[in-house]
Design a protein around this motif. Structure first.
Motif, PDB file in Angstrom:
ATOM      1  N   SER B 162     -22.258  25.524 -10.615  1.00  0.00           N
ATOM      2  CA  SER B 162     -21.515  25.342  -9.498  1.00  0.00           C
ATOM      3  C   SER B 162     -21.289  23.890  -9.334  1.00  0.00           C
ATOM      4  O   SER B 162     -19.992  23.404  -8.862  1.00  0.00           O
ATOM      5  N   ASP B 195     -21.751  28.809  -4.195  1.00  0.00           N
ATOM      6  CA  ASP B 195     -21.571  29.715  -4.842  1.00  0.00           C
ATOM      7  C   ASP B 195     -22.378  30.083  -5.924  1.00  0.00           C
ATOM      8  O   ASP B 195     -23.065  31.102  -6.386  1.00  0.00           O
ATOM      9  N   THR B 199     -25.171  33.091  -6.224  1.00  0.00           N
ATOM     10  CA  THR B 199     -25.238  33.922  -7.669  1.00  0.00           C
ATOM     11  C   THR B 199     -26.584  33.749  -8.049  1.00  0.00           C
ATOM     12  O   THR B 199     -27.310  34.705  -8.528  1.00  0.00           O
ATOM     13  N   VAL B 277     -19.535  38.628  -5.808  1.00  0.00           N
ATOM     14  CA  VAL B 277     -19.569  37.257  -5.633  1.00  0.00           C
ATOM     15  C   VAL B 277     -18.963  36.450  -6.620  1.00  0.00           C
ATOM     16  O   VAL B 277     -18.291  35.338  -6.088  1.00  0.00           O
ATOM     17  N   GLY B 278     -19.121  36.488  -7.804  1.00  0.00           N
ATOM     18  CA  GLY B 278     -18.427  35.741  -9.035  1.00  0.00           C
ATOM     19  C   GLY B 278     -16.867  35.830  -8.858  1.00  0.00           C
ATOM     20  O   GLY B 278     -16.377  34.829  -8.839  1.00  0.00           O
ATOM     21  N   TYR B 280     -15.190  36.614  -6.138  1.00  0.00           N
ATOM     22  CA  TYR B 280     -14.806  35.989  -4.900  1.00  0.00           C
ATOM     23  C   TYR B 280     -14.461  34.573  -4.896  1.00  0.00           C
ATOM     24  O   TYR B 280     -13.574  33.941  -4.581  1.00  0.00           O
ATOM     25  N   PHE B 281     -15.658  34.087  -5.437  1.00  0.00           N
ATOM     26  CA  PHE B 281     -15.605  32.519  -5.575  1.00  0.00           C
ATOM     27  C   PHE B 281     -14.923  31.757  -6.512  1.00  0.00           C
ATOM     28  O   PHE B 281     -14.238  30.814  -6.451  1.00  0.00           O
ATOM     29  N   SER B 282     -14.701  32.435  -7.648  1.00  0.00           N
ATOM     30  CA  SER B 282     -13.596  31.961  -8.797  1.00  0.00           C
ATOM     31  C   SER B 282     -12.000  32.283  -8.216  1.00  0.00           C
ATOM     32  O   SER B 282     -11.231  31.519  -8.368  1.00  0.00           O
ATOM     33  N   ARG B 284     -11.439  32.009  -4.785  1.00  0.00           N
ATOM     34  CA  ARG B 284     -11.432  30.888  -4.080  1.00  0.00           C
ATOM     35  C   ARG B 284     -10.776  29.687  -4.580  1.00  0.00           C
ATOM     36  O   ARG B 284     -10.385  28.681  -3.946  1.00  0.00           O
ATOM     37  N   ARG B 285     -11.678  29.378  -5.687  1.00  0.00           N
ATOM     38  CA  ARG B 285     -11.545  28.138  -6.206  1.00  0.00           C
ATOM     39  C   ARG B 285     -10.081  27.869  -6.979  1.00  0.00           C
ATOM     40  O   ARG B 285      -9.467  26.781  -6.870  1.00  0.00           O
TER      41      ARG B 285
END
Lengths: 289, 287
Positions: B162, B195, B199, B277-278, B280-282, B284-285
């Motif tokens: 990350s 993130d 993870t 979580v994976g 969600y963060f990808s 957001r990115r």
């Protein structure tokens, strides 16, 4: 100004120490295994230890030969590879190249789950499903055997094989496949004669990872293999390198305990060899890409 | 005619390969479904509030798994508290500070080696080093420290990954405004690796929940109910170790399956959490 410089250096130092924690751990493990493992090998004699065929650690005249464990570990792992790799390989090709999005999504989730299930759960299900089935199917007195361990290990290495192979197959350049299709090959021919050869070092990595996982597994194997130090035979109760350590550690002492450390050292050497092989394939992969 | 033969051969090949793939995928899928269903069918009926909230008693001859649940929670917490600073720190060193290629190579090689070592060897060395050399005896803390070494590569790798996604321009911007390295790390880099840390935590929790071989000789298998302070310095079985002991040594398969069902539920939860979580963060990115 001087103060900030000092703080910066201090923090740099702290991070360096944190970074070296992994190196320190590896050193600690290696040193401890070597220091704890050598004395028994010296006392027993390396040849007698590695190639002795009988293990009777608690007998009046104890003998410490670990050839049965070494061979069992090798056969067990080989069996797991023979059973697990084809299934994993074909599943990976299907999921990477053909499966519709939803199927791929669900199957990836399922494979991750398979990887996450604790080994004792595998052992438990193996004990109550696999072992009785083997006894009935092959008419042997006890189903707890090398075969049972092979099947359990094959299932346990499936996730690493599938996941790593999918990653390798996904990374094959689209142009390769398009060129093959344009030349008149069918999609299936393309996948197996173009994509798979292009991803071969990635798939080899997957297999080596599987070998590592299989040879190091202790608990699940302990629960289904019967745990008697026989020379390996498909329907006989056997003991692996890992289970040899686990099963006697709790009550051992003296030379017997030292011999267990030596077994761990042998296992560690196996793992190091596998790591070297793994690095070889990874480097090759890096060069080709 | 020859042409037809070739065509026939190609068709056969096609059919053969296709069925092999479908069969393999089906086998894998069914295996997962079977494992989950079997464990739930055998285990869920044995679950009850009493089972979850009592300790084993010789007087009533009933088995409860409260101590094992508590031990598991303690060991997860203790491991994460210790491994997070170590792993994140190592990742920050590798991506932000290290300029010597040899040092980077050495650390990465060490991490790779660590992730390949079987848990039984961790257990053995943990016993020698933490329990005997540092005279911690068989205790949850010794088990947790052993698991710290095991999970170090996981946390390190996810954090590193990350960190790589934090754009270099952010760092340059901060440097350009006159910030020192430590300030940049605190304000720009660390928030960017949240993130990866999360993870890594989820993956580690999954691994700790499933671990047994490394804990047998370091954390032991006692079933006493303790507070976290006492608990960490006394021996205790986690859920997996308890499952092993109940199944293999005591033949209490009902209890073992009940624990297996709990572990299965936890595995499903951690897996779903990791996926979510994976995603969600990808998302957001990419925004």
């Amino acid at each position: 100004m001087r103060k900030t410089k000092f703080i910066e250096n201090l923090i740099h130092g702290i991070f360096l120490i944190l970074g070296l924690a992994t190196v320190a751990s590896v050193l600690m493990i290696t040193i401890y295994l070597v220091v704890a493992g050598i004395p028994a090998i010296k006392e027993i004699g390396i040849f007698k230890f590695l190639f002795g065929k009988t293990w009777a650690s608690t007998a009046a005249e104890p003998s410490f030969g670990i050839l049965p464990f070494i061979l069992t570990s090798i056969y067990g792992t080989a069996g797991a590879i023979v059973l697990g790799v084809p299934i994993g390989f074909f599943t990976a090709v299907y999921l990477s190249k053909i499966a519709p999005g939803k199927v791929r999504e669900y199957m990836s989730e399922a494979v991750s789950l398979l990887a996450g299930i604790p080994s004792v759960v595998y052992g438990l299900v193996g004990m109550l499903v696999l072992v009785p089935e083997i006894r009935k199917l092959f008419h042997v007195p006890d189903g707890a055997s090398l075969l049972a361990a092979m099947v359990i290990l094959a299932i346990m290495i499936l996730p690493s094989i599938i996941k790593v192979s999918i990653t390798a197959l996904d990374a094959v350049p689209k142009e390769y496949e398009e060129a093959s299709l344009a030349l008149g090959a069918t999609p299936i021919e393309t996948y197996f004669r173009v994509s798979v050869p292009a991803a071969k070092s990635g798939i080899a990595t997957a297999v080596v990872l599987g070998v590592g996982r299989a040879i190091g597994e202790a608990m699940a194997v302990m629960m289904v293999s019967g745990n008697v130090p026989n020379m390996p035979s498909l329907f006989q109760s056997v003991r692996f390198l890992t289970t040899a350590v686990a099963s006697e550690m709790a009550y051992s002492s003296g030379l017997q305990q030292q011999a267990l450390f030596s077994i761990a050292l042998v296992l560690f050497l196996f793992i190091l060899m596998i790591n070297v092989t793994l690095n070889f394939f990874l480097k090759k992969d890096g060069k080709e890409a | 005619m020859d042409h037809n033969k070739v065509k026939q051969k190609r068709n056969n090949y096609e059919l053969f390969m296709k069925s092999l793939m479908l069969i393999s995928t089906l086998v894998t899928g069914l295996l997962v479904i079977f494992l989950i269903a079997y464990v739930f069918v055998k285990g869920l009926p044995n679950l009850s509030i009493e089972f979850l909230t009592t300790k084993p008693s010789y007087i009533t001859e009933k088995i409860g798994i409260l101590p094992d649940i508590l031990n598991t929670v303690y060991i997860v917490l203790a491991t994460l508290v210790i491994v997070l600073p170590l792993g994140v720190g190592a990742a920050i060193y590798l991506t932000e500070y290290a300029s010597n290629k040899k040092v980077v190579g050495l650390i990465e090689y060490a991490a790779e080696t660590l992730s390949g070592i079987p848990s039984i060897i961790y257990g053995l060395v943990g016993m020698l080093f933490f329990c005997q050399f540092l005279s911690m005896k068989t205790s949850l803390l010794a088990g947790a420290l052993t698991l710290v070494i095991m999970n170090l590569p996981t946390i390190m790798r996810t954090t590193q990954e990350s960190l790589k996604t934090v754009p270099v321009s952010y760092r340059e911007g901060a440097f350009g405004l006159g910030a020192g390295k430590w300030r940049v790390i605190r304000t720009v880099v660390l928030p960017g690796c949240v993130d990866g840390v999360i993870t890594g935590c989820i993956l580690s929790i999954g691994r700790i929940l499933g671990e047994s071989a490394a804990l047998l000789f370091t954390a032991g298998f006692a079933h006493a109910v303790n507070g976290i302070k006492e608990g960490l310095v006394s021996p205790g079985a986690t859920l997996t170790v308890a499952l092993y002991v109940y199944a293999k040594e005591q033949g209490e398969f009902g209890v073992a399956f009940a624990i297996a069902a709990i572990l299965m539920i936890l595995t499903i939860i951690t897996n779903l959490a990791a996926t979510m979580v994976g995603a969600y963060f990808s998302k957001r990115r990419n925004r």
